[in-house]
Design a protein around this motif. Structure first.
Motif, mmCIF file in Angstrom:
data_model
loop_
_atom_site.group_PDB
_atom_site.id
_atom_site.type_symbol
_atom_site.label_atom_id
_atom_site.label_comp_id
_atom_site.label_asym_id
_atom_site.label_seq_id
_atom_site.Cartn_x
_atom_site.Cartn_y
_atom_site.Cartn_z
ATOM 1 N N TYR A 478 0.815 -1.204 0.000
ATOM 2 C CA TYR A 478 0.000 0.000 0.000
ATOM 3 C C TYR A 478 0.856 1.264 0.000
ATOM 4 N N THR A 479 0.312 2.333 -0.586
ATOM 5 C CA THR A 479 0.923 3.648 -0.428
ATOM 6 C C THR A 479 0.622 4.139 0.979
ATOM 7 N N VAL A 480 1.284 5.215 1.387
ATOM 8 C CA VAL A 480 1.049 5.786 2.711
ATOM 9 C C VAL A 480 -0.416 6.190 2.857
ATOM 10 N N GLU A 481 -0.933 6.830 1.821
ATOM 11 C CA GLU A 481 -2.324 7.301 1.877
ATOM 12 C C GLU A 481 -3.300 6.127 1.930
ATOM 13 N N ASP A 482 -3.043 5.116 1.098
ATOM 14 C CA ASP A 482 -3.930 3.952 1.085
ATOM 15 C C ASP A 482 -3.863 3.175 2.398
ATOM 16 N N ARG A 483 -2.670 3.138 2.996
ATOM 17 C CA ARG A 483 -2.532 2.414 4.257
ATOM 18 C C ARG A 483 -3.410 3.041 5.341
ATOM 19 N N GLU A 484 -3.494 4.352 5.348
ATOM 20 C CA GLU A 484 -4.365 5.028 6.323
ATOM 21 C C GLU A 484 -5.819 4.636 6.092
ATOM 22 N N GLN A 485 -6.212 4.590 4.813
ATOM 23 C CA GLN A 485 -7.578 4.192 4.474
ATOM 24 C C GLN A 485 -7.831 2.745 4.859
ATOM 25 N N VAL A 486 -6.839 1.892 4.619
ATOM 26 C CA VAL A 486 -6.945 0.469 4.958
ATOM 27 C C VAL A 486 -7.144 0.291 6.461
ATOM 28 N N THR A 487 -6.408 1.046 7.252
ATOM 29 C CA THR A 487 -6.535 0.961 8.707
ATOM 30 C C THR A 487 -7.931 1.374 9.160
ATOM 31 N N LEU A 488 -8.428 2.440 8.569
ATOM 32 C CA LEU A 488 -9.775 2.928 8.919
ATOM 33 C C LEU A 488 -10.841 1.892 8.584
#
Length: 542
Positions: A478-488
């Motif tokens: 994941y990209t940094v931005e996508d990883r945040e979305q994935v966590t949410l």
């Protein structure tokens, strides 16, 4: 005349410019040379596989230390003294209790107060610290770590390391490296009870069900199976043989479907439903203690060691502890217990697991240290060299163990470890600091088995001979931005899955509602989560 002066002036200008260029190159070379050497203080000029690291000068190195209550930290351990004597490095530990370790680690990193070495970090736990730049991209420095590099190449671990790589293609944790997959957790059973009633030791989960039915008939006041670890270990080992993931092994909640070359949500599969159905049957028929999912470990252990249950989950260390307790509760010679080979299931006889173990994250601040190269060499030697791994596991030859010409290691007479030398009056972990959870991970199968009892080696051989290793799944970088979305998305999805897994097994929710459960997951963003994972995976493999 004027033309000649002009030409002379031009000649001087060219010479002057040339001198400046030469001087500039010289200064750049000097600057580059100084920059090259600024992080090399204490480092060995020649450091290769088989070398013992020793800094050219003494220096202190901060380390996060997870304190185990069963062998609590001591400042005067031989471990610390011998590390300093051998390497010229004095480790300065920040002590954190086992129970608070993940939380305290996050707080220290977030506040910028973390030590430079951060051990006991499992692959995946480093991900939250990548975007902030707090974790060092250790893959950039493999050439400075010859022992790590050699084991990766020799044991062909490259594919497994791919799973650690982030979107930038780098990895940020140095995992413990094992030569082979080795299982530890399984079911521990009262073999004397089984033998007394001529009940065969079960080789499959269906056979376990049949055996427990018989035990319940013979001992109506006993619930045959009362478990610990809030049932997470049992779900983990069982799920593999049901063709799914659960408990400790649930991970990101996704399973790679090789036939479709995509990830599918684990909890919505037929295999996951079959797993829930099996354990629900055990609960409904009074074979599995409902308290297995909520009780403290000590409560489960007490039931087992006092004869109120006959089956519990555990490993090579807990089986030794149970014997010590049962000598007191039931009397020595009045019982027998053993680890059994993990039962097979509908998916066959499979062995789940990874050759990557918890390892070391390095603070990016280490790059600023004048001892940076020495720090990398030190970590490489202590955690990945054969010599360092033997030292952290067995201790100091001649003091805690002896070594025969054929390589066989034996604890000295007065030292005990996990029942390996029960007559010993001193404990290898408690009194000396060796074989603890912060350093002694990874290594050859020979080193791993060198501290195992004959009984445990037999278990390992049975598992290795009967099982097929489950292949590693491809990474989702994941990209940094996508990883945040994935966590949410993933956190509430996992919480909801955990809650309903428990309800289905306990019978608090009927399994006829499984399809409704899947729709409820979809209503919480499951499809978005799966689509993001598959898009990332596909993009990375274009």
């Amino acid at each position: 005349m004027g033309k000649g002066l002009k030409g002379l002036k031009s000649t001087f200008s060219v010479l002057a410019l040339s001198a400046l260029v030469v001087a500039g190159c010289s200064n750049n070379e000097t600057s580059s040379s100084e920059e090259k050497n600024v992080n090399q203080k204490g480092a060995m000029e020649s450091y290769n596989v088989g070398d013992t690291f020793k800094s050219s000068e003494e220096f202190d190195l901060s380390i996060l230390y997870m304190d185990q209550p069963t062998y609590p930290y001591k400042e005067d351990w031989l471990l610390w003294d011998h590390i300093k004597e051998t390497t010229n490095v004095t480790l300065k530990p920040t002590i954190v209790p086992l129970s608070d370790y993940p939380q305290k680690r996050s707080l220290l990193i977030s506040s910028g107060d973390a030590p430079l070495i951060i051990p006991k970090t499992y692959p995946g736990e480093e991900a939250p610290f990548v975007a902030s730049g707090a974790a060092l991209p250790v893959s950039d420095y493999m050439d400075k770590m010859p022992h790590f590099k050699e084991k990766v190449e020799k044991w062909q671990l490259e594919d497994e390391l791919k799973g650690l790589r982030q979107k930038d293609g780098k990895f940020y944790v140095l995992p413990g490296l094992h030569e082979a997959v080795w299982p530890d957790y399984t079911l521990i059973v009262r073999t004397d009870i089984f033998e007394k009633h001529n009940i065969a030791i079960p080789k499959t989960w269906d056979e376990l069900y049949t055996a427990m039915k018989k035990l319940k008939e013979l001992y109506p006041d006993v619930t045959p199976f009362s478990d610990r670890f809030t049932f997470n270990s049992t779900l983990n080992i069982a799920a593999v043989n049901f063709g799914t993931k659960a408990g400790w092994g649930f991970g990101n909640g996704l399973t790679y479907d090789e036939s479709k070359d995509e990830f599918v949500p684990t909890a919505t599969t037929d295999e996951y439903k079959e797993l829930l159905t099996y354990f629900n049957k055990l609960v409904e028929e009074g074979l599995l203690d409902k308290e297995s999912f909520t009780q403290e470990d000590d409560q489960a252990v007490q039931k087992f060691v006092t004869g109120k249950s006959f089956i519990i989950n555990g490993n090579s260390q807990t089986v030794v502890q149970h014997r010590t307790d049962m000598d007191k509760t039931l009397g020595e010679g009045n019982y027998s217990i053993a680890k059994i080979t993990v039962p097979g299931g509908p998916a066959g006889d499979l062995m789940g697991g990874s050759r990557l173990e918890n390892g070391v994250m390095i603070s990016s601040k280490a790059k600023e240290s004048e001892y940076f190269d020495a720090i990398l060499q030190f970590i490489d030697w202590l955690y990945y060299s054969d010599e360092g791994q033997e030292f952290t596991k067995w201790g100091v030859e001649g003091t805690t163990f002896t070594k025969a010409e054929d390589g066989t290691r034996t604890l000295v007479e007065e030292v005990n470890y996990n029942g390996l030398n029960p007559a010993g009056t001193k404990d290898l972990r408690i009194d000396y600091g060796f074989s603890g959870g912060v350093f002694a991970y990874g290594g050859t199968t020979d080193l791993l088995r060198s501290m195992m009892s004959e009984e445990e080696i037999k278990f390992q051989e049975d598992m290795a001979n009967r099982k097929t290793t489950v292949p590693a799944e491809p990474p989702i970088p994941y990209t940094v931005e996508d990883r945040e979305q994935v966590t949410l998305l993933s956190t509430p999805l996992k919480d909801f899955t955990d809650q309903n897994t428990l309800k289905f097994i306990l019978g608090e929710r009927d399994l006829s509602e499984f399809d409704a459960f899947v729709k409820e997951l979809e209503g919480q963003g499951l499809q978005q989560y799966v689509d993001l994972a598959n898009k990332t995976y596909k993009d990375a493999n274009k």
